[in-house]
Design a protein around this motif. Structure first.
Motif, PDB file in Angstrom:
ATOM      1  N   SER A   9     -37.719  31.757  -0.846  1.00 10.87           N
ATOM      2  CA  SER A   9     -36.285  31.474  -0.936  1.00 10.87           C
ATOM      3  C   SER A   9     -35.620  31.369   0.437  1.00 10.87           C
ATOM      4  CB  SER A   9     -35.578  32.548  -1.769  1.00 10.87           C
ATOM      5  OG  SER A   9     -35.700  33.823  -1.160  1.00 10.87           O
ATOM      6  N   LEU A  10     -36.125  32.120   1.428  1.00  9.14           N
ATOM      7  CA  LEU A  10     -35.535  32.090   2.766  1.00  9.14           C
ATOM      8  C   LEU A  10     -35.853  30.803   3.522  1.00  9.14           C
ATOM      9  CD1 LEU A  10     -36.019  35.720   4.136  1.00  9.14           C
ATOM     10  CD2 LEU A  10     -33.876  34.600   3.511  1.00  9.14           C
ATOM     11  N   ARG A  11     -37.022  30.221   3.251  1.00 10.54           N
ATOM     12  CA  ARG A  11     -37.462  28.988   3.912  1.00 10.54           C
ATOM     13  C   ARG A  11     -37.378  29.136   5.432  1.00 10.54           C
ATOM     14  NH1 ARG A  11     -34.979  23.765   1.368  1.00 10.54           N
ATOM     15  NH2 ARG A  11     -37.015  22.978   2.027  1.00 10.54           N
ATOM     16  N   PRO A  12     -38.148  30.050   6.009  1.00 11.12           N
ATOM     17  CA  PRO A  12     -38.011  30.381   7.433  1.00 11.12           C
ATOM     18  C   PRO A  12     -38.305  29.247   8.407  1.00 11.12           C
ATOM     19  CG  PRO A  12     -40.014  31.346   6.514  1.00 11.12           C
ATOM     20  CD  PRO A  12     -39.214  30.829   5.368  1.00 11.12           C
ATOM     21  N   TYR A  13     -39.052  28.225   7.979  1.00 15.77           N
ATOM     22  CA  TYR A  13     -39.404  27.140   8.897  1.00 15.77           C
ATOM     23  C   TYR A  13     -38.375  26.009   8.916  1.00 15.77           C
ATOM     24  CZ  TYR A  13     -43.969  29.396   8.931  1.00 15.77           C
ATOM     25  OH  TYR A  13     -44.982  30.316   9.065  1.00 15.77           O
ATOM     26  N   ILE A  14     -37.412  26.060   7.998  1.00 12.61           N
ATOM     27  CA  ILE A  14     -36.462  24.961   7.860  1.00 12.61           C
ATOM     28  C   ILE A  14     -35.161  25.248   8.604  1.00 12.61           C
ATOM     29  CG2 ILE A  14     -35.151  23.566   6.223  1.00 12.61           C
ATOM     30  CD1 ILE A  14     -38.188  23.175   6.082  1.00 12.61           C
ATOM     31  N   ASP A  15     -34.769  24.321   9.444  1.00 12.14           N
ATOM     32  CA  ASP A  15     -33.497  24.404  10.144  1.00 12.14           C
ATOM     33  C   ASP A  15     -32.528  23.441   9.457  1.00 12.14           C
ATOM     34  OD1 ASP A  15     -31.317  24.052  11.936  1.00 12.14           O
ATOM     35  OD2 ASP A  15     -32.575  24.741  13.605  1.00 12.14           O
ATOM     36  N   GLU A  16     -31.623  24.007   8.666  1.00 10.85           N
ATOM     37  CA  GLU A  16     -30.702  23.183   7.880  1.00 10.85           C
ATOM     38  C   GLU A  16     -29.778  22.348   8.768  1.00 10.85           C
ATOM     39  OE1 GLU A  16     -30.855  22.755   4.804  1.00 10.85           O
ATOM     40  OE2 GLU A  16     -32.157  24.401   4.134  1.00 10.85           O
ATOM     41  N   GLU A  17     -29.474  22.850   9.947  1.00 10.43           N
ATOM     42  CA  GLU A  17     -28.589  22.111  10.851  1.00 10.43           C
ATOM     43  C   GLU A  17     -29.237  20.805  11.299  1.00 10.43           C
ATOM     44  OE1 GLU A  17     -26.342  22.639  15.180  1.00 10.43           O
ATOM     45  OE2 GLU A  17     -27.310  24.368  14.224  1.00 10.43           O
ATOM     46  N   ILE A  18     -30.523  20.862  11.601  1.00 11.27           N
ATOM     47  CA  ILE A  18     -31.235  19.657  12.029  1.00 11.27           C
ATOM     48  C   ILE A  18     -31.312  18.642  10.891  1.00 11.27           C
ATOM     49  CG2 ILE A  18     -33.494  18.752  12.725  1.00 11.27           C
ATOM     50  CD1 ILE A  18     -33.900  21.263  14.381  1.00 11.27           C
ATOM     51  N   ILE A  19     -31.639  19.122   9.703  1.00  7.88           N
ATOM     52  CA  ILE A  19     -31.721  18.215   8.552  1.00  7.88           C
ATOM     53  C   ILE A  19     -30.342  17.642   8.234  1.00  7.88           C
ATOM     54  CG2 ILE A  19     -32.222  18.089   6.076  1.00  7.88           C
ATOM     55  CD1 ILE A  19     -34.516  19.997   6.511  1.00  7.88           C
ATOM     56  N   GLY A  20     -29.316  18.457   8.386  1.00  8.02           N
ATOM     57  CA  GLY A  20     -27.955  17.971   8.161  1.00  8.02           C
ATOM     58  C   GLY A  20     -27.590  16.854   9.121  1.00  8.02           C
ATOM     59  N   ARG A  21     -28.003  16.987  10.376  1.00  6.25           N
ATOM     60  CA  ARG A  21     -27.751  15.948  11.373  1.00  6.25           C
ATOM     61  C   ARG A  21     -28.461  14.644  10.991  1.00  6.25           C
ATOM     62  NH1 ARG A  21     -28.802  18.444  17.258  1.00  6.25           N
ATOM     63  NH2 ARG A  21     -28.509  20.546  16.453  1.00  6.25           N
ATOM     64  N   ALA A  22     -29.666  14.807  10.469  1.00  4.85           N
ATOM     65  CA  ALA A  22     -30.434  13.627  10.066  1.00  4.85           C
ATOM     66  C   ALA A  22     -29.737  12.889   8.921  1.00  4.85           C
ATOM     67  CB  ALA A  22     -31.841  14.039   9.642  1.00  4.85           C
ATOM     68  N   TRP A  23     -29.209  13.641   7.952  1.00  7.82           N
ATOM     69  CA  TRP A  23     -28.515  12.999   6.835  1.00  7.82           C
ATOM     70  C   TRP A  23     -27.262  12.265   7.295  1.00  7.82           C
ATOM     71  CZ3 TRP A  23     -30.634  11.503   2.717  1.00  7.82           C
ATOM     72  CH2 TRP A  23     -31.640  12.255   2.097  1.00  7.82           C
ATOM     73  N   LYS A  24     -26.599  12.781   8.321  1.00  9.62           N
ATOM     74  CA  LYS A  24     -25.414  12.117   8.844  1.00  9.62           C
ATOM     75  C   LYS A  24     -25.783  10.760   9.442  1.00  9.62           C
ATOM     76  CE  LYS A  24     -22.666  16.243   9.824  1.00  9.62           C
ATOM     77  NZ  LYS A  24     -22.071  17.121  10.888  1.00  9.62           N
ATOM     78  N   LEU A  25     -26.980  10.645   9.997  1.00  9.55           N
ATOM     79  CA  LEU A  25     -27.428   9.368  10.564  1.00  9.55           C
ATOM     80  C   LEU A  25     -27.716   8.345   9.464  1.00  9.55           C
ATOM     81  CD1 LEU A  25     -29.848  10.548  13.397  1.00  9.55           C
ATOM     82  CD2 LEU A  25     -27.525   9.665  13.632  1.00  9.55           C
ATOM     83  N   VAL A  26     -28.086   8.829   8.278  1.00  8.32           N
ATOM     84  CA  VAL A  26     -28.358   7.925   7.157  1.00  8.32           C
ATOM     85  C   VAL A  26     -27.060   7.300   6.659  1.00  8.32           C
ATOM     86  CG1 VAL A  26     -29.181   7.782   4.779  1.00  8.32           C
ATOM     87  CG2 VAL A  26     -30.439   9.131   6.444  1.00  8.32           C
ATOM     88  N   HIS A  27     -26.019   8.126   6.611  1.00  8.78           N
ATOM     89  CA  HIS A  27     -24.726   7.657   6.103  1.00  8.78           C
ATOM     90  C   HIS A  27     -23.949   7.100   7.260  1.00  8.78           C
ATOM     91  CE1 HIS A  27     -25.782   9.769   2.508  1.00  8.78           C
ATOM     92  NE2 HIS A  27     -25.792  10.914   3.143  1.00  8.78           N
TER      93      HIS A  27
END
Length: 222
Positions: A204-222
């Motif tokens: 549940s913690l997903r220690p390897y995932i950085d949500e901020e980085i993935i969020g930045r990537a999604w902003k580039l898609v839109h």
């Protein structure tokens, strides 16, 4: 292909890559549900019997020593139907988790192929004659320590940022998948409650995932 066409191709591959990330993200909570189900079923089956050394418990049993109570205690304080139900639940949750791992592996393979396609496209564009780019992509795609992952700084040639960002995210997803695979492989009836609780927490913690980085990537898609 012209430079602009290659740039468009790379952006298209980036969007397809992020769709793959979305598919993987959808799998995670479903896998967590199966893992929690396995935990609850195993904890029920591992529930300790009534402590007969307690005087209070002894008195209660003696004053209510019906045939039903007696057989329940002899069965280890597990109702037969409940026991069967939880054994079935264990099996179905394990099957669900193995299916989850298979689907996750398929998505991971797709992401790796898209990353390779971007590497190839980068070699075709004359605007990006960065000899170190391929090396940086390889480094980011194989990093084993999240703390070492470095986001690309803004540069004049933005399309190269898409490529490096894909490598960064692929590294995170791969590490999470490997953790999930190890958890599923470790599941057994001999697991202690503490071990299983730790597995559920890490899932549940997903220690390897950085949500901020993935969020930045999604902003580039839109």
């Amino acid at each position: 292909m012209s430079d602009s066409e290659v740039e468009e191709k790379i952006f298209s591959l980036f969007k397809e890559f992020m769709m793959g990330i979305a598919k993987f993200e959808e799998l995670v909570p479903m896998g967590g549900t199966f893992l929690n189900g396995f935990q609850h079923a195993l904890e029920f089956l591992q529930r300790p019997p009534i402590d007969k050394s307690s005087e209070l418990v002894k008195n209660i049993i003696q004053s209510n020593e019906t045939k039903r109570v007696k057989s329940y205690i002899e069965a280890g304080c597990i109702n037969t139907d409940d026991g069967k139900h939880n054994i079935t639940k264990l099996q179905s949750c394990q099957l669900g988790l193995h299916d989850h791992i298979c689907k996750g592996k398929g998505i991971l393979n797709e992401l790796e192929c898209l990353l390779e396609d971007v590497r190839g496209a980068m070699q075709d564009i004359s605007l990006f004659q960065d000899d170190d780019l391929g090396e940086r992509l390889n480094e980011q795609a194989t990093i084993n320590d999240k703390e070492e992952i470095a986001m690309p700084y803004p540069r004049k040639n933005e399309v190269s940022d898409y490529a490096v960002l894909m490598a960064v995210i692929y590294s995170m997803i791969k590490q999470e998948y490997m953790m999930q695979e190890r958890v599923v492989s470790a599941l057994s009836l001999k697991l202690s409650s503490g071990e299983l609780e730790s597995y559920c927490l890490m899932w549940s913690l997903r220690p390897y995932i950085d949500e901020e980085i993935i969020g930045r990537a999604w902003k580039l898609v839109h």
